[in-house]
Design a protein around this motif. Structure first.
Motif, mmCIF file in Angstrom:
data_model
loop_
_atom_site.group_PDB
_atom_site.id
_atom_site.type_symbol
_atom_site.label_atom_id
_atom_site.label_comp_id
_atom_site.label_asym_id
_atom_site.label_seq_id
_atom_site.Cartn_x
_atom_site.Cartn_y
_atom_site.Cartn_z
ATOM 1 N N ALA A 147 0.854 -1.194 0.000
ATOM 2 C CA ALA A 147 0.000 0.000 0.000
ATOM 3 C C ALA A 147 0.884 1.236 0.000
ATOM 4 N N GLY A 148 0.402 2.277 -0.672
ATOM 5 C CA GLY A 148 1.158 3.521 -0.743
ATOM 6 C C GLY A 148 0.514 4.485 -1.717
ATOM 7 N N PRO A 149 1.227 5.542 -2.103
ATOM 8 C CA PRO A 149 0.674 6.510 -3.052
ATOM 9 C C PRO A 149 0.280 5.831 -4.363
ATOM 10 N N HIS A 150 -0.841 6.228 -4.903
ATOM 11 C CA HIS A 150 -1.377 5.598 -6.112
ATOM 12 C C HIS A 150 -0.357 5.556 -7.241
ATOM 13 N N SER A 151 0.340 6.662 -7.473
ATOM 14 C CA SER A 151 1.280 6.728 -8.594
ATOM 15 C C SER A 151 2.454 5.770 -8.418
ATOM 16 N N LYS A 152 2.904 5.584 -7.184
ATOM 17 C CA LYS A 152 4.061 4.719 -6.935
ATOM 18 C C LYS A 152 3.680 3.245 -6.889
ATOM 19 N N VAL A 153 2.548 2.938 -6.282
ATOM 20 C CA VAL A 153 2.119 1.540 -6.199
ATOM 21 C C VAL A 153 1.752 1.011 -7.585
ATOM 22 N N THR A 154 1.158 1.854 -8.415
ATOM 23 C CA THR A 154 0.794 1.446 -9.769
ATOM 24 C C THR A 154 2.018 1.007 -10.562
ATOM 25 N N ALA A 155 3.151 1.645 -10.307
ATOM 26 C CA ALA A 155 4.374 1.344 -11.058
ATOM 27 C C ALA A 155 5.043 0.047 -10.616
ATOM 28 N N VAL A 156 4.636 -0.505 -9.472
ATOM 29 C CA VAL A 156 5.248 -1.741 -8.968
ATOM 30 C C VAL A 156 4.548 -2.940 -9.596
ATOM 31 N N THR A 157 5.293 -3.742 -10.358
ATOM 32 C CA THR A 157 4.725 -4.939 -10.998
ATOM 33 C C THR A 157 5.131 -6.218 -10.276
ATOM 34 N N SER A 158 6.215 -6.165 -9.505
ATOM 35 C CA SER A 158 6.655 -7.310 -8.710
ATOM 36 C C SER A 158 7.592 -6.812 -7.622
ATOM 37 N N VAL A 159 7.789 -7.658 -6.619
ATOM 38 C CA VAL A 159 8.701 -7.319 -5.527
ATOM 39 C C VAL A 159 9.848 -8.325 -5.539
#
Length: 229
Positions: free
Chosen positions: A169-181
């Protein structure tokens, strides 16, 4: 000017005290001058600087995504007696953003909300304006990607991740950019037998938090091929 008056009154008071104190009129004059000295000294204007801590309040669906100050400096001036009452006082300033919309916001610091006595003047505020930027919080699940180096001497049959995905969870713009961890790097060359182990996930943006994985670690099961003799 005020300093000269105080010095003059002190000289007169010293003279009167040395005079015939049995005289009631002289006693009254001495008492009046003493009171005047007290009023002048107590009412003398002084100036101090105080740090004020800022507390931001946002709704559960929003968060601040830019760098904002968490304190500001204020310069106070006023009568010595009033300034003395706030010299050791801790000040807090609440910024209510619960009703603010997504995007940049401009907040003007209002000295009246500091609860100061009426005789105290706020000479300056640094900074006097705050510019928090709000963004909607996004929560989503993303797969975990195992990172490894080296080459196994025994042969890796399978590697199972537990869990295989994580909720962030986090800011919409940053979380959207995460495709995998990704995980931290695993040296396959050091694996000689089947085993269970823990491995840490790579650090994400400081504003992105783990939701389903508080420790930041996952378990992995490594199965190697059996060697036939």
């Amino acid at each position: 000017m005020k300093t000269n008056i105080v010095k003059t009154l002190k000289v007169i008071l010293k003279f009167l005290r040395g005079a015939v104190l049995e005289n009631i009129s002289l006693k009254l004059i001495a008492a009046f001058i003493t009171l005047t000295l007290f009023v002048i000294v107590a009412g003398e204007s002084v100036q101090i600087s105080k740090r004020v801590k800022i507390e931001y309040e946002t709704s559960e669906s929003m968060m601040i995504v830019n760098d904002v100050p968490f304190e500001f400096e204020m310069v106070l001036s006023g009568p010595k007696s009033l300034i003395g009452s706030v010299r050791n006082r801790d000040f807090y300033y609440k910024v209510d953003l619960k009703g603010a919309n997504e995007g940049p916001t401009r907040i003007q610091i209002n000295p009246r909300e500091l609860g100061l006595d009426r005789g105290i003047l706020v000479s300056s505020l640094i900074p006097s304006t705050l510019y928090p930027r709000l963004e909607r919080i996004l929560t989503k699940k993303v797969p975990i990607e195992l990172k490894f180096i080296g080459q196994s001497k025994v042969g890796i049959k399978s590697i199972v991740l537990n869990p295989s995905e994580v909720e962030i969870a986090g800011p919409h713009s940053k979380v959207t950019a995460v495709t995998s961890v990704p995980t931290e790097m695993l040296d396959i060359g050091k694996i000689h037998k089947s085993q269970d182990m823990e491995i840490s996930l790579s650090t994400l943006d400081p504003q992105i938090q783990w939701i389903s994985l508080k420790s930041g670690k996952i378990k992995i099961h490594i199965e190697v091929f059996k060697i036939k003799y």
